[in-house]
Design a protein around this motif. Sequence first.
Motif, mmCIF file in Angstrom:
data_model
loop_
_atom_site.group_PDB
_atom_site.id
_atom_site.type_symbol
_atom_site.label_atom_id
_atom_site.label_comp_id
_atom_site.label_asym_id
_atom_site.label_seq_id
_atom_site.Cartn_x
_atom_site.Cartn_y
_atom_site.Cartn_z
ATOM 1 N N GLY A 260 0.816 -1.205 0.000
ATOM 2 C CA GLY A 260 0.000 0.000 0.000
ATOM 3 C C GLY A 260 0.846 1.249 0.000
ATOM 4 O O GLY A 260 2.077 1.196 -0.091
ATOM 5 N N ALA A 261 0.162 2.392 0.082
ATOM 6 C CA ALA A 261 0.876 3.670 0.124
ATOM 7 C C ALA A 261 1.792 3.734 1.337
ATOM 8 O O ALA A 261 2.870 4.321 1.298
ATOM 9 C CB ALA A 261 -0.121 4.823 0.145
ATOM 10 N N GLU A 262 1.354 3.105 2.420
ATOM 11 C CA GLU A 262 2.182 2.965 3.609
ATOM 12 C C GLU A 262 2.558 1.494 3.768
ATOM 13 O O GLU A 262 1.740 0.619 3.467
ATOM 14 C CB GLU A 262 1.439 3.440 4.852
ATOM 15 N N PRO A 263 3.767 1.178 4.230
ATOM 16 C CA PRO A 263 4.153 -0.219 4.426
ATOM 17 C C PRO A 263 3.169 -0.937 5.339
ATOM 18 O O PRO A 263 2.659 -0.367 6.305
ATOM 19 C CB PRO A 263 5.543 -0.118 5.069
ATOM 20 N N ALA A 264 2.882 -2.187 5.006
ATOM 21 C CA ALA A 264 1.974 -2.982 5.833
ATOM 22 C C ALA A 264 2.555 -3.182 7.229
ATOM 23 O O ALA A 264 3.778 -3.195 7.412
ATOM 24 C CB ALA A 264 1.728 -4.329 5.174
ATOM 25 N N ARG A 265 1.689 -3.325 8.196
ATOM 26 C CA ARG A 265 2.121 -3.727 9.530
ATOM 27 C C ARG A 265 2.363 -5.234 9.456
ATOM 28 O O ARG A 265 1.423 -6.022 9.413
ATOM 29 C CB ARG A 265 1.050 -3.389 10.563
ATOM 30 N N PHE A 266 3.628 -5.605 9.431
ATOM 31 C CA PHE A 266 4.016 -6.976 9.081
ATOM 32 C C PHE A 266 4.514 -7.743 10.289
ATOM 33 O O PHE A 266 5.337 -7.249 11.068
ATOM 34 C CB PHE A 266 5.109 -6.935 8.006
ATOM 35 N N THR A 267 4.003 -8.976 10.442
ATOM 36 C CA THR A 267 4.469 -9.893 11.480
ATOM 37 C C THR A 267 4.769 -11.232 10.832
ATOM 38 O O THR A 267 3.898 -11.817 10.177
ATOM 39 C CB THR A 267 3.416 -10.091 12.581
ATOM 40 N N ASN A 268 5.987 -11.717 11.001
ATOM 41 C CA ASN A 268 6.388 -12.998 10.436
ATOM 42 C C ASN A 268 6.443 -14.039 11.551
ATOM 43 O O ASN A 268 7.321 -14.004 12.407
ATOM 44 C CB ASN A 268 7.752 -12.879 9.747
ATOM 45 N N LEU A 269 5.498 -14.971 11.524
ATOM 46 C CA LEU A 269 5.426 -16.027 12.532
ATOM 47 C C LEU A 269 6.025 -17.340 12.032
ATOM 48 O O LEU A 269 6.042 -18.324 12.771
ATOM 49 C CB LEU A 269 3.963 -16.262 12.937
ATOM 50 N N ALA A 270 6.509 -17.357 10.798
ATOM 51 C CA ALA A 270 7.068 -18.580 10.219
ATOM 52 C C ALA A 270 8.340 -18.989 10.952
ATOM 53 O O ALA A 270 9.136 -18.145 11.367
ATOM 54 C CB ALA A 270 7.367 -18.384 8.738
ATOM 55 N N VAL A 271 8.529 -20.301 11.085
ATOM 56 C CA VAL A 271 9.665 -20.848 11.811
ATOM 57 C C VAL A 271 10.282 -21.977 10.996
ATOM 58 O O VAL A 271 9.564 -22.849 10.484
ATOM 59 C CB VAL A 271 9.245 -21.381 13.193
ATOM 60 N N SER A 272 11.582 -21.984 10.879
ATOM 61 C CA SER A 272 12.278 -23.036 10.149
ATOM 62 C C SER A 272 11.942 -24.408 10.726
ATOM 63 O O SER A 272 11.937 -24.601 11.935
ATOM 64 C CB SER A 272 13.798 -22.807 10.225
#
Length: 283
Positions: A37-49
């Motif tokens: 979007g015009a502003e960066p998304a509020r991003f959370t990465n919960l992925a785990v190796s």
Amino acid sequence: MRPLRFVALGDSLTEGVGDRVGDRWRGWAALLAPSLGAEPARFTNLAVSGAQTRDVLERQLPAALALRPGLVSVVAGVNDTLRRTFDIREVAARLDQVYAACTAQGAVLLTACLPDPGTMLGLPGTLARPLARRQRAVNTVVHVLSERYGAVHLHACEGDWITDRAMWSADRLHPGEPGHRQLALRFHELLAERGVATGPAPSAEPDSPAPTRRASLWWLATAGTGWVARRCTDLLPQLLSLAVDEMRHHVRGTSIRLDVRASAAVSAALATLSTGEQRPGAA
């Protein structure tokens, strides 16, 4: 208007393994987030190796739902195929629950099918084919459920990028920075078509030079060796048994039976899932 909340679920691919920035992994999801979007998304990465579909369902999903995201990516299943406990019925049931829970909250669902690890690792045919058969089963389930839930789905198991060594890291299983950028670009294109991504597309140009051959060999001799050892301890005895079965059918000219058996297992797994009415968020 508040920035979009984007939460990523999955395993090492989404964690970003292969795309190192400083002392951490970045990856395709983090590259995609600023372009939503015009502003960066509020991003959370919960992925785990190393995460399997059970980990996504039991550990990552509750944390994701608590954030009430507008966009959720769920890319998982490869690690399930690398375990002796692989059961396509359980994989299908878990993914169905995850997809249902995300779309029930009104989130846009982002999914992908992936190339099989045996081919990527260059294993001999008798070892690679059983793994390929498992990954095809997972991909079929992901295809069907993605359509059922109206997901934005990327066919990442296809395309020239799979055979382009420049896209992949030293371990041959995880994309390098160029590969992660290609995934981010392809996801962005699909999301833009859906009207979800409104920002400029991520750059395809890497920030960092490709790892040197020396660095790649060092990784394989240290972290890579550990990865192989962990997988072999769990999978290798069964994989050897599957390879023997593969050779036996090949000699008899009955290899098609293995494919038919795998297809029947996928059909049975999908049949056990309640179709009910059209799911929330479905197209």
